[in-house]
Design an enzyme around this catalytic site. Structure first.
Site, PDB file in Angstrom:
ATOM      1  N   GLU A 178       0.853  -1.193   0.000  1.00 57.54           N
ATOM      2  CA  GLU A 178       0.000   0.000   0.000  1.00 57.54           C
ATOM      3  C   GLU A 178       0.885   1.238   0.000  1.00 57.54           C
ATOM      4  O   GLU A 178       1.826   1.347   0.790  1.00 57.54           O
ATOM      5  CB  GLU A 178      -0.887  -0.019   1.247  1.00 57.54           C
ATOM      6  N   LYS A 216       8.623   6.661   9.600  1.00 60.24           N
ATOM      7  CA  LYS A 216       7.938   6.911  10.870  1.00 60.24           C
ATOM      8  C   LYS A 216       6.736   7.798  10.598  1.00 60.24           C
ATOM      9  O   LYS A 216       6.864   8.936  10.144  1.00 60.24           O
ATOM     10  CB  LYS A 216       8.882   7.557  11.886  1.00 60.24           C
ATOM     11  N   ASP A 258      15.321   9.820  25.340  1.00 64.90           N
ATOM     12  CA  ASP A 258      14.687   8.506  25.193  1.00 64.90           C
ATOM     13  C   ASP A 258      15.716   7.482  24.751  1.00 64.90           C
ATOM     14  O   ASP A 258      15.552   6.806  23.752  1.00 64.90           O
ATOM     15  CB  ASP A 258      13.554   8.563  24.176  1.00 64.90           C
TER      16      ASP A 258
END
EC number: 2.7.11.1
Length: 1433
Positions: free
Chosen positions: A3, A41, A151
Site C-alpha cells: 500500500e 515513521k 529517550d
C-alpha cells in the site's frame, strides 16, 4: 502490504505501533520504486493533542541537522532521507496534522531483538557493548550543548555497527521543555519524574540502563567488573552523582591505555580504537581544571587504588585485578597532563612545580608505601601494578596448590632464567582481604576484613611486552626482537608441558595471567617506578608513551621474562587454544620469515593432536637448521642464549627417553573408532632402532581405564601370547614403558620392517574412495574380509573367547599393491563390541561414508543395510553385555559365523567367498540371537528408522526395528525396541495383549506383546513389511502432513475409546490411511509390499512441544479430555487442512467421543483494534478476541531446545546442546526429573485467563465483559468476549457531563473495591481500559477490562513496583522510593489503582471542561504524590 503510504513509498511491513491521547506513531519498513528498503515513521496527531507545533517540527529538524555527513561524519545517527507533512487549517495558524519521516534502513534490528544463539556464544559480546558505549559518547559529546535526546533505550539503537535512531523525544538544552515527561518507562531518569528541570544527564541514565541490560544479557564466566560499576554509577537516582560525558570519555581513554593489551575483551571490537583516537586527536579526554575524574577504588591492605579492570572468575573462589594504578600517582599524572597542555612553553622545572602545587590541591592525601617495599634499602612502588589475588584459606588445599605453583617456578632451573624477574614481581605474601573490595568513588561502606587469607602477586606492567609494542612505532620493532619473544615462549611452554602439571599448562595456553615482559639490560640503569615525593616523575599515559627504555639502548639488547598463570585450583578441562595461536603474538606484522614458518608448522602439527612436547621438539629442530643464518644476520642480539637452551633441551629430552627418543613424527598412523571415525587421540609412533621396527602406542592416565590395574599382569601376558600366532600379522608385544613425571604409558610392539616404509600409504586419513572404482573397492573388501575371517578362526583356537577383548586394525598397502591386515590389541579390556566393529571398520575404510557415495542402485542400498546392521548389533551388544553387566532382562549372543552369514545374506555379491574352515557349520547356527525376558529369538535383520535423537528428554530413546524369529515356534515378529536413557534394570514387566483392538477399520494395529522395564521396551507386532516413522512424512518440519494428521486423529479416537488398555506406540497401515495416493500409484511394489507408520504418541508430543508425558500420562489424558490443550491446539492450528480432508472430518464429526472434545473454530477477523485485540465474527455473532497468553514454555523449548527459565539452564548456555548430558553428569544435575521437559500442568500459563475465570466465578450476573470461551491456536491463547454494538472505551466517548462523571467515578470505585476484596489489583487503569455503554434513557454503565498485567495478592514484591503499565497514569511511588509508605506493602498496591483512577478522571474533566470545584478537589486528593496521603477505595 504494497500500500502506498506517502510519495513513492509502499508499505513492506509494520515494525511497531504506539498510541496515546496526543498522537499515534507507526513505524514501517517501506520500499521505493527501486524496491530499496527504508524506515518510515508515521506520526498522526489527535484532534485534542497538547503537542505544540514547534515540538512537532522538531521531529524532523534535529534528525535532518545531525544527518549532515559532511559536518558530522563521526556521528552514527540514523540518516535522514526526506520528510512529508500534512497541515490542518485553523484560524490563527497552520498546524501539522500528519508527518512522515523517511530514514535509512538497517537490517540488524534494534538492541531489544538480541537473543541467545548456538552453543555458549551470544549475539553480542562484551567488546560490542564497549564499542556501543564509545559511539554513544561521541554522539552525546556532540549533543552536549545542543539537544537532549530524552529517550535512550535498546529500541533506539540499531545493531549493524550501532546507530542512534528516533530523535523524536529530543529537545533543545535549557528550554521550557526541560521538565516535560517524555521517554520510555524503564529508562526514564528519576529527575524527569520530579519535573524539576534536567540536563543531558538523563541521557546518561538511559544509556546506563541500556548498557546494564546488555551486560546482563551477555554476562559470561569472566567479565570486567569495573564496567558494571561504571554503568551503575550512570544510573544513579541523583543527577548530580552521575558522571558527565567528559568524565566518561576521560575514564574510557584511561581504561583503554591500561587494559587494551591485557586479556580483557573490552576493546576487542575492531572499531573501538578509532573511537579512542577520535577522543585523543580532539583532546576530548583532557578534563578541565575543576573537573574531578571518575575514581573506582580498590582497597589493598588498607590502601586505596584506582582500578580500570577487574575480572571476577567464577571458579573456586578465584579473583584477580588487572592494572591497579594508585590514586595519588594518577592524580599527579592528570595534573601533569593538564598543566603541560596549558603551559606548553614552560620548562620542565616549572612543570614540576606546577605538578606539586596541583598535587597539594587535588590529591586525597599521600599514600603510604612502606608495606610495598622490596627490601630495607630500596623503596620501589610501581605506579602500574598487576595484582594476582587468590582467595583461599591459609593451610587449605587451594592455598597449597597456588603456593606450590609458585615454588615450582622458583625451583625450576630452566624457568628461573626465563621468568619471575625482580623488575616484574613486586611482592608475594599471604594477607587479610576484604570480601567486597571494589567500590565506586562515592561509596562510604566500611566492610570489616574477614579471617580468610590470600596470596597477592604485585607485578609491574610497565614492562608488559604487549603494551610496549603497542606504543612503539612499527619500524622500531625488529626481526630479532620478535624471534627472541617467540623463542622465549617456546622454551616456557616446553618446560611446563614436560614437567609441569596439566592445569598449569592449560591455563598458560588460555593466557590467564600469563604475561611476557621486556626488560632493559642489566648494564643500563633501570628506570625505577616513582616514589610518592615532591619530585615524582609522572606515570606514562596516552599522551606520554612508555618508550624511555627504547631510547637509551638498542631494543635488540633487551631481555624477556615471563610471569606464569598461577592458579589456586586445578583445571578440570583441556585448553581449547591451539599452540600456534598462543605463539602468534604479532599477527600479520612479522619481520622474519622464520616466524611464519614456525606458525605454519605449529598449525599443521596442532591438527595431529600430538603431545605439545613432541610438537615443540619439531619446531626446535626446524629453528636449529637456521641457526648459522640467524646468528650472522642478527649479531649481538642475544639469540645465542636461546640456541644454547634449545641444544640442551633436546639433549636432555633424548637422554631421558630411552625408547621414545627414536620416534620420527613423520611416521605416524592413527587408530580408528567405528562410530567416531578417525581418532586423533589414538595413534602409533613408528620408529627404527638397530635394524628393527617398532610401533609405540602412548596412553595418558591409564589407570582411568576400567579394570586395567587389577588385570594388568594377566592382560600383558595375553598380549605377549597373542604375538606367537604364525599366520596373523600382529604387532609383537615387547614391553610397557611408564613415565612417572607425565603419568603416561608407552606400549611398544615390534612390527615388520616393510610397514615402516609404507606408513604414509597406511594413513587412514588419506585413504580416498575416489581413487578406485566401485568394482575395485568390492575386490579389496572381499580380500580383507577373507583375511579377517581366517585370522579370527586362528585366534579363536588359541583363546576361549575372542569377545572379551577388542583390538585395533591396521590396513597396509604392500609392495604388490595388495592390502593386508595387521592387528594390535587395545588396552581397553572387556569391549565385546570390538569384534563386530572390526567388520564395520573394514567396510568403512574401503567404502568411506556410504551416505556420500555418488553411485546409486541396489548394491549401494545393500551395503548401507549391512553396515547399518553391524553398527546396531555392536551397540546392542555393548549395552546388554557391558553396561548391564548381566543386570538386564535382554542380552545378545553371537559368533563369527553369524557375522559371516549376515555378510553373505545382505551382500549377495560376496557369495563367492569360500572359507572352508567352518563352512560346514553355517546351516546349523546362522543367526545371532537375542534373549528377551526368558525367550530366545533369532535376529533376522536390524534397521534404524528415521528418528530424531533429543538429549534433553527424560524418556528419549533410540528406536530400532528388529525382525525376529521365535526359536521355539518359528513365529516371525516385527519388534520395535526403544532404548531409554536410564541405567539397566534386571526386573522387567511382560504385557500380553491377547485380543488386540483393531476396531478402527483395521487401520490401527496394536502390539501383541510388550516386554519392558524402566530402561528398555520391546513391542512385538505380527506384521511383515516396511516400517516408516512420522519423520519420513515431516517434509514441512511442522508435522502437518495429512498422513500424520490422520494418524494423530485415529490415535485420539482409539485413545478415548480404550483409555484403560491403551498402548502409546501403534502401527498404522499406510495403504488404508493414504489410500488415495496408493490407489492412484502405478508402482507395483507399493501395492505388493505392506507399509506401516510407526506412531509413537510419546515421541510425537515431545517433538511438537517438548513435553514428556511418560510419567504423567493420566494427568495429560485428563487435561486433553476436559478443556482446551496442546492437543486441541494441534487440531485448531491445522484447521484448514482438516476441514478440506474428508477422512479427518469423518473422524471428528462422526465419533461422539471426539466430537464432544474437539471442535474447529472458524473465526474471521473484522477489524484490528490493537496488536492483540480484534473484532471477530464466529458462528454469526460478533466477539472481541484478545490474545491473553501463549504456551510460553513450549515456545521457548521450540526456540532453544530447553526451558532456559529452569535454574539449571546455565548448563545448556555454557556447554551447548551437544554436550548437555555429559555436563549435567559432571555437575550432578541428572537427578532433576523436571529438567528434561515441561510438566504437563505447567505448559499453558496465562495470568489474565486465570483472573478472568476467577472473576466470572465470583459474579452473580454476567455482563458483556465476561469471558465466554477460550481456545488455542498456533501456540497462542485467545479469549472471546461478547461484543455489544455501541460500546466504546472512555478515550473514544464524545459527550459527558458532570453527573455522568460522578456516576462513572462511583461505578469504577465500586469495581476496584470488589477487586481488592478478591485480592486482585489491576495496575493499568486508564481510559482505554474502561468500556462504556450508554442506554436509551441516557444512563451510562462502565466496566474495567484488560487484566493483562494484573496481579494476585501475595505475589512477588518486585511486581508491586514494576514499571509495566502506561506512563502518565502510574503512581509516582513506582518511580520514587521516598514516596512509598511505611505500612504494609500488600495494601499500598491498591492505592496505585486509586491514583490511576484519579488520572483517568482528570483526563475526562479536562477533555469535557468540567468546572466542578468539588469534583476537581476530590480528584486532586486521589492523585496525591505520597502514598500515605492518597485515598483508599
Amino acid at each position: 502490504m504494497n500500500e502506498i503510504i506517502v510519495g513513492e513509498y509502499k508499505i513492506h511491513s509494520l515494525l511497531k505501533s504506539f498510541a496515546d491521547k496526543d498522537e499515534e506513531r507507526n513505524v514501517y519498513i517501506v520500499l521505493n520504486k527501486s524496491n530499496e528498503k527504508f524506515i518510515c515513521k508515521e506520526i498522526i496527531y489527535t484532534q485534542n493533542s497538547n503537542i505544540d507545533n514547534e515540538k512537532r517540527k522538531s521531529e524532523y529538524i534535529n534528525l535532518k541537522k545531525f544527518s549532515d555527513t559532511i559536518k558530522y561524519p563521526h556521528l552514527n545517527i540514523s540518516k535522514y532521507i526526506e520528510h512529508f507533512i500534512i497541515l490542518e487549517n485553523q484560524q490563527e495558524k497552520e498546524k501539522i496534522k500528519k508527518q512522515y519521516i523517511i530514514t535509512e534502513f538497517y537490517d540488524g534490528g534494534d538492541l531489544s531483538s538480541l537473543k541467545i544463539t548456538n552453543k555458549k556464544c551470544f549475539s553480542i559480546k562484551n567488546g560490542d557493548i564497549i564499542y556501543l558505549f564509545l559511539k554513544m559518547l561521541i554522539i552525546f559529546k556532540e549533543f552536549q550543548t545542543v539537544i537532549i535526546h530524552r529517550d535512550i533505550k535498546p529500541d533506539g539503537s540499531i545493531v549493524n555497527d550501532y546507530y542512534l535512531c528516533d530523535l523524536g523525544s529530543s529537545t533543545q538544552v535549557k528550554t521550557i521543555n526541560s521538565s516535560t515527561l517524555i521517554g520510555t518507562n524503564q529508562y526514564i531518569a528519576p529527575d524527569v519524574i520530579k519535573r524539576g528541570g534536567y540536563t543531558g544527564t538523563i541521557d546518561i541514565y538511559g544509556l546506563g540502563k541500556t548498557l546494564l541490560l546488555l551486560l546482563n544479557r551477555v554476562q559470561q564466566n569472566q567479565y570486567n567488573k569495573i564496567n558494571k560499576i561504571l554503568f551503575e554509577m550512570m544510573c544513579s537516582n541523583e543527577s548530580t552523582e552521575r558522571p558527565t560525558v567528559d568524565q566518561l570519555i576521560e575514564f574510557m581513554v584511561c581504561q583503554y591505555d591500561n587494559i587494551s593489551f591485557t586479556e580483557f575483551d573490552d576493546f576487542t571490537h575492531p572499531l573501538s580504537k578509532d573511537c579512542i583516537e577520535y577522543f585523543k586527536n580532539n583532546k576530548l579526554n583532557i578534563l578541565k581544571k575543576d573537573v574531578k575524574p571518575i575514581q573506582i577504588k580498590i582497597k589493598i591492605k588498607e590502601k586505596e587504588y584506582r582500578a580500570y579492570g577487574a575480572i571476577q572468575a567464577l571458579l573456586r573462589n578465584f579473583y584477580y585485578i588487572d592494572n591497579v594504578i594508585s590514586i595519588e600517582d594518577n592524580n599527579n599524572n592528570n595534573n601533569n597532563n593538564n598543566n603541560n597542555n596549558n603551559n606548553n612553553n614552560n620548562n620542565n622545572n616549572n612543570n614540576n612545580n606546577n605538578n606539586n602545587n596541583n598535587n597539594n590541591n587535588n590529591s586525597d592525601g599521600p599514600i603510604e608505601v612502606a608495606e610495598f617495599e622490596w627490601n630495607e634499602n630500596t623503596d620501589r612502588l610501581a605506579s602500574e601494578l598487576l595484582l594476582g589475588h587468590f582467595k583461599t584459606e591459609t593451610g587449605g588445599k587451594n592455598y597449597e596448590i597456588a603456593n606450590s605453583h609458585i615454588e615450582f617456578v622458583l625451583k625450576s632451573e630452566v624457568l628461573k632464567s626465563l621468568s619471575y624477574h625482580d623488575e616484574i614481581v613486586i611482592d608475594r605474601q599471604a594477607t587479610p582481604i576484604y570480601d567486597n573490595f571494589i567500590n565506586s568513588d562515592d561509596s562510604q561502606a566500611q566492610i570489616p576484613p574477614t579471617s580468610t587469607k590470600c596470596i597477592h602477586i604485585f607485578s609491574n606492567h610497565k614492562y608488559n611486552f604487549q603494551k610496549f609494542i603497542r606504543d612503539l612505532p612499527y619500524g622500531e620493532l625488529t626481526g630479532d626482537v620478535q624471534l627472541k619473544a617467540i623463542f622465549h615462549l617456546i622454551l616456557v611452554i616446553f618446560e611446563i608441558a614436560e614437567n609441569g602439571p596439566d592445569f598449569m599448562y592449560n591455563a598458560l595456553l588460555e593466557k590467564n595471567m600469563g604475561t611476557l615482559f621486556i626488560i632493559p639490560p642489566s648494564s643500563e640503569t633501570t628506570p625505577r617506578p616513582p616514589t610518592p615525593t615532591a619530585t615524582t616523575t609522572p606515570t606514562p599515559t596516552a599522551t606520554t608513551p612508555t618508550t624511555t627504555t627504547a631510547t637509551t639502548t638498542k631494543l635488540s639488547q633487551h631481555n624477556f621474562k615471563f610471569l606464569f598463570p598461577f592458579r589456586s585450583y586445578a583445571f578440570s578441562h583441556s585448553s581449547n587454544t591451539k599452540l600456534h595461536i598462543f605463539l602468534n603474538i604479532f599477527g600479520d606484522h612479522t619481520k622474519d620469515g622464520l616466524i611464519v614458518d614456525i606458525l605454519k608448522l605449529a598449525k599443521e602439527l596442532d591438527k595431529t593432536k600430538l603431545p605439545t612436547v613432541d610438537i615443540i621438539l619439531q619446531l626446535i629442530k626446524m629453528i636449529q637448521k637456521e641457526k648459522c643464518k640467524l646468528l650472522e644476520t642478527y649479531s649481538n642480539s642475544g639469540l645465542d642464549f636461546y640456541f644454547n637452551n634449545f641444544e640442551t633441551l633436546i639433549f636432555n629430552y633424548e637422554l631421558k627417553e630411552s625408547l621414545t627418543k627414536l620416534i620420527d613424527k613423520n611416521k605416524i598412523i592413527h587408530c580408528v573408532d567405528s562410530l567416531n571415525q578417525i581418532l586423533t587421540t589414538r595413534y602409533f609412533y613408528f620408529v627404527e632402532n638397530h635394524y628393527k621396527c617398532y610401533a609405540i602406542e602412548p596412553y595418558k592416565s591409564l589407570e582411568l581405564i576400567s579394570s586395567f590395574n587389577e588385570n594388568k599382569n594377566i592382560y600383558i601376558r595375553k598380549l605377549l601370547h597373542y604375538s606367537s600366532f604364525p599366520s596373523m600379522k600382529r604387532f609383537k608385544y615387547i614391553q610397557t614403558y611408564y613415565d612417572k613425571v607425565n603419568n603416561s604409558h608407552y606400549f611398544v610392539f615390534e612390527i615388520p620392517k616393510k610397514l615402516l616404509n609404507t606408513t604414509k600409504k597406511m594413513e587412514l586419513t588419506k585413504q580416498s574412495s575416489s581413487t578406485t572404482t566401485k568394482i575395485d573397492r568390492m575386490k579389496i573388501f572381499k580380500n580383507l574380509i577373507v583375511q579377517h575371517l581366517n585370522n579370527i578362526q586362528e585366534l579363536k583356537t588359541h583363546l576361549k573367547s575372542i569377545y572379551e577383548y577388542s583390538f585395533n586394525l591396521v590396513i597396509s598397502l604392500e609392495d604388490d599393491n595388495k592390502f593386508e591386515l595387521y592387528y594390535s590389541n587395545s588396552v581397553s579390556p572387556f569391549s565385546s563390541d570390538g569384534f563386530i566393529r572390526s567388520f564395520y571398520d573394514i567396510g568403512k575404510w574401503v567404502f568411506g561414508n556410504l551416505n556420500n557415495q555418488e553411485e546409486e542402485g541396489d548394491q549401494l542400498v545393500k551395503m548401507k543395510s549391512y553396515f547399518s546392521f553391524l553398527r546396531i548389533l555392536s551397540e546392542l551388544s555393548w549395552f546388554c553385555n557391558i553396561l548391564g553387566s548381566g543386570n538386564v532382562h535382554n542380552s545378545i549372543v553371537y559368533n563369527e559365523l553369524n557375522i559371516y552369514y549376515y555378510l553373505k545374506m545382505l551382500l549377495p555379491l560376496l557369495n563367492d567367498i569360500k572359507i572352508n574352515v567352518f563352512h560346514y557349520q553355517i546351516q546349523n547356527d546362522i543367526f545371532a540371537k537375542i534373549i528377551i525376558g526368558n525367550t530366545q529369538y533369532n535376529i533376522i535383520n536390524l534397521i534404524e528408522p528415521n528418528h530424531i535423537d533429543d538429549p534433553f528428554s527424560m524418556v528419549q530413546y533410540h528406536l530400532y526395528i528388529m525382525e525376529l524369529e521365535k526359536i521355539e515356534t518359528s513365529d516371525k515378529f516385527t519388534c520395535l525396541r526403544k532404548q531409554f536413557n536410564q541405567r539397566p534394570q534386571k526386573q522387567s514387566k511382560i504385557f500380553e495383549i491377547p485380543n488386540p483392538n483393531n476396531s478402527i477399520d483395521e487401520i490401527l494395529i496394536e502390539p501383541t506383546l510388550i516386554v519392558q522395564d524402566i530402561n528398555t521396551s520391546f513391542q512385538f507386532f505380527k506384521v511383515n513389511g516396511i516400517i516408516k516413522t512420522i519423520e519420513d512424512f515431516n517434509q514441512e518440519k511442522d508435522y502437518s502432513n495429512i498422513i500424520i494428521l490422520r494418524s494423530f486423529l485415529y490415535f485420539l479416537q482409539y485413545l478415548f475409546k480404550n483409555p484403560s488398555k491403551t498402548t502409546l506406540l501403534v502401527l498404522f497401515d499406510i495403504r488404508k490411511i493414504d489410500f488415495d495416493n496408493i490407489n492412484s500409484s502405478n508402482d507395483i511394489d507399493n501395492e505388493s509390499i505392506p507399509q506401516y507408520l510407526c506412531f509413537d504418541f510419546l515421541y510425537f508430543i515431545k517433538q511438537m512441544y517438548g513435553i514428556d508425558i511418560y510419567f504423567q500420562f493420566e494427568d495429560f489424558l485428563e487435561i486433553i479430555s476436559t478443556r482446551p490443550s496442546i492437543v486441541s491446539n494441534i487440531i485448531q492450528s491445522n484447521k484448514k487442512k482438516i476441514l478440506n480432508d474428508i477422512i479427518c472430518m469423518d473422524i471428528i464429526e462422526n465419533d461422539i467421543s471426539m466430537k464432544d472434545v474437539f471442535y474447529l473454530l472458524s473465526v474471521d477477523i473484522i477489524k484490528t483494534i490493537s496488536p492483540t485485540v480484534n473484532l471477530v465474527i464466529y458462528d454469526k455473532r460478533y466477539y472481541i478476541q484478545k490474545e491473553v497468553g501463549s504456551i510460553s514454555k513450549i515456545r521457548e523449548w521450540k526456540k532453544f531446545g530447553i526451558i532456559s527459565s529452569h535454574p539449571d539452564a546455565v548448563v545448556f548456555l555454557k556447554y551447548g546442546k551437544k554436550d548437555l548430558k555429559s555436563a549435567m553428569l559432571d555437575n550432578g544435575k541428572v537427578n532433576d526429573e523436571n529438567y528434561y521437559g515441561i510438566a504437563v500442568e505447567d505448559y499453558m500459563k496465562s495470568n489474565e485467563l486465570n483472573i478472568l475465570y476467577y472473576l466470572l466465578s465470583k459474579q452473580e450476573e454476567p455482563d458483556f465483559t465476561n469471558i465466554e470461551r477460550y481456545y488455542l491456536e498456533n501456540d497462542k491463547i485467545y479469549a472471546m468476549f461478547p461484543y455489544v454494538n455501541g460500546s466504546c472505551n472512555l478515550s473514544e466517548i464524545d459527550n459527558l457531563n458532570e453527573m455522568d462523571l460522578l456516576n462513572i467515578l462511583y461505578q469504577l470505585c465500586f469495581q476496584l473495591h470488589q477487586l481488592e476484596n478478591l485480592g486482585i489489583f489491576h495496575r493499568d487503569v486508564k481510559p482505554e481500559n474502561i468500556i462504556s455503554l450508554r442506554y436509551g434513557n441516557g444512563g451510562i454503565v462502565v466496566f474495567i477490562v484488560d487484566f493483562g498485567i494484573s496481579q494476585y495478592k501475595g505475589k512477588h514484591l518486585e511486581n508491586y513496583y514494576s514499571r509495566d503499565g502506561t506512563f502518565g497514569y502510574q503512581a509516582p511511588e513506582i518511580y520514587r522510593e521516598e514516596l512509598r509508605g511505611d505500612g504494609d506493602i500488600k495494601t499500598q498496591k491498591y492505592k496505585m489503582d486509586v491514583f490511576s483512577l484519579g488520572c483517568t478522571m482528570a483526563f475526562l474533566i479536562k477533555k469535557f471542561n468540567i468546572t466542578s470545584t468539588y469534583l476537581n478537589d476530590f480528584i486532586d486528593n486521589m492523585t496525591q504524590p505520597h502514598v500515605c496521603k492518597s485515598f483508599k477505595k
